[in-house]
Design a protein around this motif. Structure first.
Motif, PDB file in Angstrom:
ATOM      1  N   THR A 126       0.833  -1.210   0.000  1.00 45.71           N
ATOM      2  CA  THR A 126       0.000   0.000   0.000  1.00 45.71           C
ATOM      3  C   THR A 126       0.866   1.258   0.000  1.00 45.71           C
ATOM      4  O   THR A 126       0.569   2.236  -0.702  1.00 45.71           O
TER       5      THR A 126
ATOM      6  N   ALA B 133       4.002   5.471  -5.699  1.00 48.91           N
ATOM      7  CA  ALA B 133       3.868   5.388  -7.153  1.00 48.91           C
ATOM      8  C   ALA B 133       2.849   6.377  -7.699  1.00 48.91           C
ATOM      9  O   ALA B 133       2.903   6.734  -8.886  1.00 48.91           O
ATOM     10  N   ASP B 134       1.926   6.842  -6.847  1.00 47.59           N
ATOM     11  CA  ASP B 134       0.918   7.815  -7.279  1.00 47.59           C
ATOM     12  C   ASP B 134       1.486   9.225  -7.404  1.00 47.59           C
ATOM     13  O   ASP B 134       0.737  10.167  -7.683  1.00 47.59           O
TER      14      ASP B 134
ATOM     15  N   HIS C 142       2.214   1.786  -3.461  1.00 49.40           N
ATOM     16  CA  HIS C 142       1.218   2.363  -4.355  1.00 49.40           C
ATOM     17  C   HIS C 142       1.073   3.859  -4.100  1.00 49.40           C
ATOM     18  O   HIS C 142       0.906   4.650  -5.044  1.00 49.40           O
ATOM     19  N   TYR C 143       1.160   4.259  -2.823  1.00 54.28           N
ATOM     20  CA  TYR C 143       1.060   5.677  -2.484  1.00 54.28           C
ATOM     21  C   TYR C 143       2.228   6.452  -3.090  1.00 54.28           C
ATOM     22  O   TYR C 143       2.057   7.546  -3.643  1.00 54.28           O
TER      23      TYR C 143
END
Length: 388
Positions: free
Chosen positions: A110, A116-117, A113-114
């Motif tokens: 998670t 990567a955003d 992903h944060y």
């Protein structure tokens, strides 16, 4: 899942994850109880059906518990149950730890992903042990490297834009003059041959100015490349500086200035690319002529300190303001606020000088006080022939 973005040393489980662990424990306990009952039942049937196995088990009971441990055990079922409970505890702990590791991995994913955003200033804050700790450290290190590479790319892109802007500015002025004067000649808008010669002379002068800019720009881009090869030879620094004095003797006389050489020891034998080092000295001497107009002396000094050659080119002309000392090696920077070509040149000379010194494994700085402006160069006396 909501990410806790505050730095922490452990992973905080959500209520749902805690419920999952409790459910995992309950299901595991139920399964182990059923498995234990089945094992005890099957074991009883096997033991009751074999007298030899019964004798072996009772013999083991007598040796281990009554003689060795000095403990009376009246039921083999209790012994079996004791061992099963120990095994059950280990199995339960193993399953809970495994599930907890899975949750940790879920939190790490998670966080990834944060990042990567687009949140590249964020790092995985968990301090874990074992393989997951190594994964977190590696990921954070990779993000740091990626961010640094992106910042360097942006810096290079910005630098290119500034370079293009400055080149466009410096080329536009002489180019406009060239086009203007050649246009007058093309249209026959001159009154005499003398005026025609003045127009052509001005256009020619501006064209040479553009050529100097292009040549300096080519030299700048070449010496800025780290893989630029140097033609390393052994030479006498004192002799090189003496030759420079001869080359600039006429220019110095025109400006009522003297150029002196102070070198210790003599001869001063060292290694370097003489062609590029001559460019360094030329840039510094020309710079002294342009900005040291109020002075009357330029001194070239060299001394050996340890394994370094410390070279100083100084003049007693107008000093450089303190706020400008850290900017003089920036490309296109000029101490004067105006960009006039009277003294400004291309604005690349000192940037080229610094790049050549860096290629030689040295460094250069400037100081301006006590009525003297000094450019101080530190160069290694010996250099590998392959410039590695």
């Amino acid at each position: 899942m909501k990410i806790n973005r505050q730095p922490t040393s452990r992973i905080r489980l959500t209520s749902k994850e805690k419920s999952e662990l409790v459910l995992e424990a309950i299901v595991t306990i139920i399964l182990l109880i059923l498995l234990n009952i089945a094992i005890l039942a099957v074991s009883r049937l096997v033991i009751d059906g074999s007298q030899d196995l019964t004798d072996i088990i009772y013999g083991f009971k007598e040796v281990l518990f009554e003689k060795f441990l000095n403990t009376a055990v009246y039921s083999l079922g209790k012994v079996a149950m004791f061992f099963l409970i120990i095994i059950d505890i280990f199995v339960l702990l193993w399953r809970l730890v495994r599930r907890y590791r899975q949750m940790q991995l879920r939190h790490i994913i998670t966080e990834l992903h944060y990042i990567a955003d687009g949140n590249y200033d964020h790092r995985i804050p968990f301090k874990l042990k074992g393989d997951l700790g190594k994964v977190v450290s590696s990921v954070n290190g990779l993000v740091n490297s990626t961010v640094n590479a992106m910042e360097e790319e942006r810096r290079i892109e910005k630098s290119k834009d500034e370079l293009i802007t400055n080149i466009s500015h410096d080329i536009r002025t002489p180019l406009t003059s060239i086009i203007g004067y050649l246009g007058l000649i093309e249209e026959g808008r001159y009154k005499s041959e003398a005026e025609l010669l003045r127009y052509t002379n001005t256009a020619y002068s501006k064209a040479k100015q553009m050529k100097i800019l292009v040549d300096d720009l080519f030299e700048y881009t070449k010496v800025r490349q780290k893989n630029t090869q140097l033609n390393i030879i052994t030479f006498d620094l004192h002799q090189l500086m003496e030759q420079l004095v001869i080359d600039f003797e006429l220019e110095a006389e025109k400006k009522d200035m003297t150029i002196d050489v102070i070198c210790t020891p003599t001869p001063f034998i060292m290694q370097g690319d003489t062609e590029k080092l001559v460019r360094v000295f030329n840039n510094l001497i020309i710079n002294a002529f342009k900005y040291g107009r109020d002075g009357d002396q330029i001194i070239l000094m060299a001394e050996k300190i340890g394994s370094e050659a410390v070279i100083t080119v100084k003049n007693n002309g107008s000093t450089i303001p303190q706020e400008a000392l850290n900017l003089v090696f920036e490309r296109f920077y000029r101490v004067e606020s105006s960009r006039s070509q009277e003294t400004g040149g291309t604005g690349l000379g000192l940037a080229i000088t610094q790049s050549i010194i860096v290629l030689h494994g040295g460094y250069i700085y400037v100081k301006s006080d006590g009525g003297w402006t000094s450019f101080v160069i530190h160069l290694p006396i010996e250099r590998p022939a392959d410039n590695s």
